[in-house]
Motif scaffolding. Structure first.
Motif, short mmCIF file in Angstrom:
data_model
loop_
_atom_site.label_atom_id
_atom_site.label_comp_id
_atom_site.label_asym_id
_atom_site.label_seq_id
_atom_site.Cartn_x
_atom_site.Cartn_y
_atom_site.Cartn_z
N TYR A 19 0.81 -1.22 0.00
CA TYR A 19 0.00 0.00 0.00
C TYR A 19 0.84 1.27 0.00
O TYR A 19 0.32 2.37 0.16
CB TYR A 19 -0.95 -0.01 1.20
N GLY A 20 2.16 1.13 -0.17
CA GLY A 20 3.02 2.30 -0.29
C GLY A 20 3.28 3.05 0.99
O GLY A 20 3.70 4.21 0.95
N LEU A 24 0.17 6.28 1.51
CA LEU A 24 -1.00 5.59 0.96
C LEU A 24 -1.72 6.47 -0.05
O LEU A 24 -1.78 7.69 0.11
CB LEU A 24 -2.00 5.23 2.07
N ALA A 25 -2.27 5.83 -1.07
CA ALA A 25 -3.17 6.53 -1.98
C ALA A 25 -4.56 6.54 -1.33
O ALA A 25 -4.89 5.63 -0.57
CB ALA A 25 -3.23 5.81 -3.32
N PRO A 26 -5.39 7.55 -1.59
CA PRO A 26 -6.71 7.62 -0.97
C PRO A 26 -7.53 6.35 -1.16
O PRO A 26 -8.23 5.92 -0.23
CB PRO A 26 -7.36 8.82 -1.67
N GLU A 27 -7.42 5.74 -2.33
CA GLU A 27 -8.21 4.53 -2.58
C GLU A 27 -7.70 3.33 -1.78
O GLU A 27 -8.39 2.32 -1.66
CB GLU A 27 -8.22 4.20 -4.07
N GLY A 28 -6.48 3.44 -1.25
CA GLY A 28 -5.94 2.33 -0.46
C GLY A 28 -6.25 2.44 1.01
O GLY A 28 -5.99 1.50 1.77
N ARG A 63 -11.67 4.00 8.86
CA ARG A 63 -12.14 3.80 7.48
C ARG A 63 -13.08 4.90 7.02
O ARG A 63 -13.21 5.16 5.82
CB ARG A 63 -12.86 2.44 7.39
N SER A 64 -13.72 5.58 7.96
CA SER A 64 -14.67 6.63 7.59
C SER A 64 -14.04 8.02 7.54
O SER A 64 -14.71 8.99 7.18
CB SER A 64 -15.84 6.65 8.59
N GLY A 73 -0.39 11.28 1.07
CA GLY A 73 0.17 12.47 0.46
C GLY A 73 1.68 12.54 0.52
O GLY A 73 2.27 13.60 0.27
N TYR A 74 2.32 11.43 0.82
CA TYR A 74 3.78 11.38 0.88
C TYR A 74 4.28 10.39 -0.18
O TYR A 74 3.52 9.58 -0.70
CB TYR A 74 4.25 10.93 2.27
N PRO A 75 5.58 10.42 -0.51
CA PRO A 75 6.12 9.45 -1.48
C PRO A 75 5.90 8.03 -0.99
O PRO A 75 6.08 7.73 0.20
CB PRO A 75 7.61 9.80 -1.54
#
Length: 219
Positions: A19-20, A24-28, A63-64, A73-75
């Motif tokens: 998940y990076g 994290l990406a918003p969808e993750g 989750r909400s 929002g980070y690398p």
């Protein structure tokens, strides 16, 4: 959460990397938290029942949220980009001390790129040196190495095994353990800022069990 993740370090690393984390990406966001909840459910026996319930509830509540501010929002997959912050912290906290750092060209260049000031005056209480010519740096490397291995040992060793290892110490090892304990205690008494570590309560308990601080509490 640390106790749960340690139950299967490989799986935890794979999950965070997938998940990076910590970017994290918003969808993750939701699937990441759901998988953490699954881990808590699977390894809940390593935590007191109430703690496991609270941790599970916090993760589910996340989750909400519209964003996870500290891990979005980070690398992706980048925990630390560079280490100059650690050097700056020592210079700032001990501003009346003289600091001699082992030569790290990239760190030195970063600090010199934007000259440091305090109350409008240049900060000049630090320098970088070749450790080959600085006994103090050589000694600090040994001490840091010992402390690092010690904390790694407590991280990866169960409490019962730590107790057995402590009982099995021979005379020389026991003396060295007492010397290390007293060195840590004296450092803490001299200045609480000398101790800078991150450890959870379980590891500190094992450290106390092994070193046996006189007050029963790790500084």
């Amino acid at each position: 959460m640390a106790m749960v993740l340690r139950c299967d370090i490989g799986a935890a690393v794979h999950l965070f990397h997938a998940y990076g984390y910590p970017g994290l990406a918003p969808e993750g966001r939701r699937p990441f938290l759901e998988q953490l909840v699954e881990l808590v459910d699977y390894h809940k026996d390593v935590l007191p029942a109430e703690n496991a319930m609270i941790l599970r509830s916090v993760l589910r509540a996340g989750r909400s949220l519209k964003t996870l501010d500290f891990i979005e929002g980070y690398p992706s997959n980048l925990l630390i980009e560079e280490f100059s912050t650690f050097y700056l912290a020592r210079i700032a906290v001990f501003k009346h001390s003289s600091h001699v750092f082992d030569m790290e060209d990239n760190i030195r260049d970063l600090l010199l790129k934007s000259p440091l000031t305090s109350n409008g005056q240049p900060v000049t209480n630090f320098r970088f040196a070749d450790s080959m010519h600085e006994p103090g740096i050589q000694l600090s490397d040994v001490v840091v190495g010992v402390l690092g291995k010690m904390h790694s040992y407590f991280t990866h060793t169960e409490r019962d095994e730590v107790a057995e290892d402590r009982t099995a110490l021979n005379e020389v090892s026991l003396e060295n353990t007492v010397l290390l304990r007293d060195l840590i205690s004296r450092s803490h008494e001299a200045n609480i800022g000398f101790l800078n570590h991150v450890a959870n309560a379980h590891d500190l308990d094992k450290l106390n069990l092994f070193l046996r601080f006189l007050d029963g509490i790790y500084a």
